[in-house]
Design a protein around this motif. Structure first.
Motif, PDB file in Angstrom:
ATOM      1  N   THR A  91       0.825  -1.213   0.000  1.00  0.00           N
ATOM      2  CA  THR A  91       0.000   0.000   0.000  1.00  0.00           C
ATOM      3  C   THR A  91       0.858   1.262   0.000  1.00  0.00           C
ATOM      4  O   THR A  91       0.325   2.370   0.096  1.00  0.00           O
ATOM      5  CB  THR A  91      -0.912   0.028   1.235  1.00  0.00           C
ATOM      6  N   HIS A  92       2.172   1.090  -0.107  1.00  0.00           N
ATOM      7  CA  HIS A  92       3.119   2.214  -0.092  1.00  0.00           C
ATOM      8  C   HIS A  92       2.972   3.026   1.194  1.00  0.00           C
ATOM      9  O   HIS A  92       3.159   4.244   1.200  1.00  0.00           O
ATOM     10  CB  HIS A  92       2.922   3.120  -1.314  1.00  0.00           C
ATOM     11  N   ALA A  93       2.667   2.326   2.285  1.00  0.00           N
ATOM     12  CA  ALA A  93       2.523   2.978   3.587  1.00  0.00           C
ATOM     13  C   ALA A  93       3.716   2.709   4.492  1.00  0.00           C
ATOM     14  O   ALA A  93       3.730   3.151   5.639  1.00  0.00           O
ATOM     15  CB  ALA A  93       1.246   2.503   4.273  1.00  0.00           C
ATOM     16  N   ASP A  94       4.744   2.002   3.986  1.00  0.00           N
ATOM     17  CA  ASP A  94       5.901   1.696   4.826  1.00  0.00           C
ATOM     18  C   ASP A  94       6.630   2.964   5.263  1.00  0.00           C
ATOM     19  O   ASP A  94       7.181   3.019   6.370  1.00  0.00           O
ATOM     20  CB  ASP A  94       6.859   0.728   4.131  1.00  0.00           C
ATOM     21  N   GLU A  95       6.607   3.998   4.422  1.00  0.00           N
ATOM     22  CA  GLU A  95       7.244   5.264   4.785  1.00  0.00           C
ATOM     23  C   GLU A  95       6.490   5.994   5.892  1.00  0.00           C
ATOM     24  O   GLU A  95       7.011   6.937   6.493  1.00  0.00           O
ATOM     25  CB  GLU A  95       7.319   6.165   3.553  1.00  0.00           C
ATOM     26  N   LEU A  96       5.261   5.538   6.171  1.00  0.00           N
ATOM     27  CA  LEU A  96       4.431   6.165   7.200  1.00  0.00           C
ATOM     28  C   LEU A  96       4.441   5.381   8.507  1.00  0.00           C
ATOM     29  O   LEU A  96       3.787   5.786   9.475  1.00  0.00           O
ATOM     30  CB  LEU A  96       2.977   6.260   6.723  1.00  0.00           C
ATOM     31  N   ALA A  97       5.174   4.274   8.556  1.00  0.00           N
ATOM     32  CA  ALA A  97       5.043   3.314   9.644  1.00  0.00           C
ATOM     33  C   ALA A  97       5.183   3.928  11.033  1.00  0.00           C
ATOM     34  O   ALA A  97       4.464   3.547  11.968  1.00  0.00           O
ATOM     35  CB  ALA A  97       6.057   2.185   9.470  1.00  0.00           C
ATOM     36  N   ASP A  98       6.085   4.881  11.206  1.00  0.00           N
ATOM     37  CA  ASP A  98       6.343   5.449  12.527  1.00  0.00           C
ATOM     38  C   ASP A  98       5.513   6.698  12.828  1.00  0.00           C
ATOM     39  O   ASP A  98       5.626   7.259  13.924  1.00  0.00           O
ATOM     40  CB  ASP A  98       7.835   5.786  12.677  1.00  0.00           C
ATOM     41  N   ARG A  99       4.714   7.136  11.876  1.00  0.00           N
ATOM     42  CA  ARG A  99       3.916   8.351  12.093  1.00  0.00           C
ATOM     43  C   ARG A  99       2.583   8.021  12.740  1.00  0.00           C
ATOM     44  O   ARG A  99       2.070   6.915  12.605  1.00  0.00           O
ATOM     45  CB  ARG A  99       3.701   9.070  10.758  1.00  0.00           C
ATOM     46  N   ARG A 100       1.996   8.988  13.419  1.00  0.00           N
ATOM     47  CA  ARG A 100       0.699   8.795  14.065  1.00  0.00           C
ATOM     48  C   ARG A 100      -0.416   8.909  13.039  1.00  0.00           C
ATOM     49  O   ARG A 100      -0.391   9.788  12.174  1.00  0.00           O
ATOM     50  CB  ARG A 100       0.503   9.829  15.169  1.00  0.00           C
TER      51      ARG A 100
END
Length: 283
Positions: free
Chosen positions: A130-139
């Motif tokens: 889902t190309h969400a790996d760059e968001l993993a640490d964000r709230r």
């Protein structure tokens, strides 16, 4: 990934004890395909999707997941095989995206068992696809609408179910983020063999991304089949009481729909160069 079953319905009636909103519905969601449900507001699209997901009892007819009647499956077994994303999921304050996505593994591990290597691999895969790996640490509550929707998609994908049902996944998103989400869904079907079913308002997007479409109105199914079979001027006129021109993009071959200001009645698909503008949104 669990082999994708076919979700099918026969003679299905959906609604509420005092009011049936759709009846005699038959459809099938096949592995590797995108099925889009469209129709006027209030016609029962979301009610149908919730019934297909096992969240609302059918008034009549049957829903089968593979060879199994949906009502015979436990909640955990159903969650291992079918994932559902509602239109407006509640946003948990302060939760990081990767923690949210881990919740998608509950059907496989229970509430008390530790995460396994399989759980971690499923979460990593869901974030990546889902190309969400760059968001993993964000709230999650700090993300934009499009980023948040990708995070929620990753959460239901972590279930590793063969069937994915999405209720209006592009609502409240701008055009760019709408198309990003639809591209992700298209990739899930094409590249991972998932049977995807979703409710959309935008008929142009539905025509462009669907392998199979179901047009509902007036308590039943007006048309079902390929986009070419469903998105005709006659079917749209019957469902929405609106005249449209059906346009085929010569580059992509996809259909788009435009309001006819002359209130014409022609039912033919016209060439793209004959009409200028943007795809017609029914919302």
């Amino acid at each position: 990934m669990v082999a994708a079953p076919t979700l099918s319905a026969a003679g299905l009636a959906v609604g509420y004890p005092q009011r049936c909103v759709l009846s005699d519905v038959g459809l099938g969601l096949a592995p590797g395909t995108v099925t889009v449900l469209v129709g006027p507001n209030g016609c029962g699209k979301s009610t149908l999707l919730r019934t297909l997901a096992g969240l609302q009892p059918a008034l009549a007819g049957t829903v089968r997941l593979g060879a199994d009647d949906l009502t015979a499956l436990s909640r955990r077994e159903l969650a291992r095989r079918l994932a559902f994303l509602p239109q407006s999921p509640l946003v948990p304050a302060g939760v990081a995206v990767q923690d949210l996505v881990r919740h998608g593994r509950y059907a496989h591990r229970g509430a008390l068992r530790r995460h396994t290597a399989d759980d971690r691999a499923a979460v990593d895969w869901a974030l990546s696809v889902t190309h969400a790996d760059e968001l993993a640490d964000r709230r999650i509550d700090e993300l934009s609408g499009g980023e948040r929707q990708r995070a929620w998609l990753a959460t239901v994908l972590a279930q590793q179910a063969g069937v994915l049902l999405l209720d209006e996944p592009t609502t409240y998103l701008d055009l760019r983020h709408q198309l990003e989400v639809l591209e992700v869904v298209r990739g899930l079907a094409r590249d991972h063999g998932i049977a995807c079913g979703l409710v959309l308002h935008d008929l142009g997007q539905a025509a462009g991304y669907a392998d199979h479409a179901v047009l509902a109105a007036d308590g039943g199914v007006v048309a079902a089949g390929t986009p070419d079979e469903v998105f005709t001027a006659g079917h749209i006129r019957r469902a929405f009481e609106l005249d449209v021109a059906v346009v085929r993009d010569p580059a992509s071959g996809h259909l788009a729909l435009f309001p006819r200001l002359d209130r014409g009645t022609a039912d033919a698909t016209v060439p793209a160069e004959a009409v200028a503008g943007s795809a017609f949104d029914t919302d």
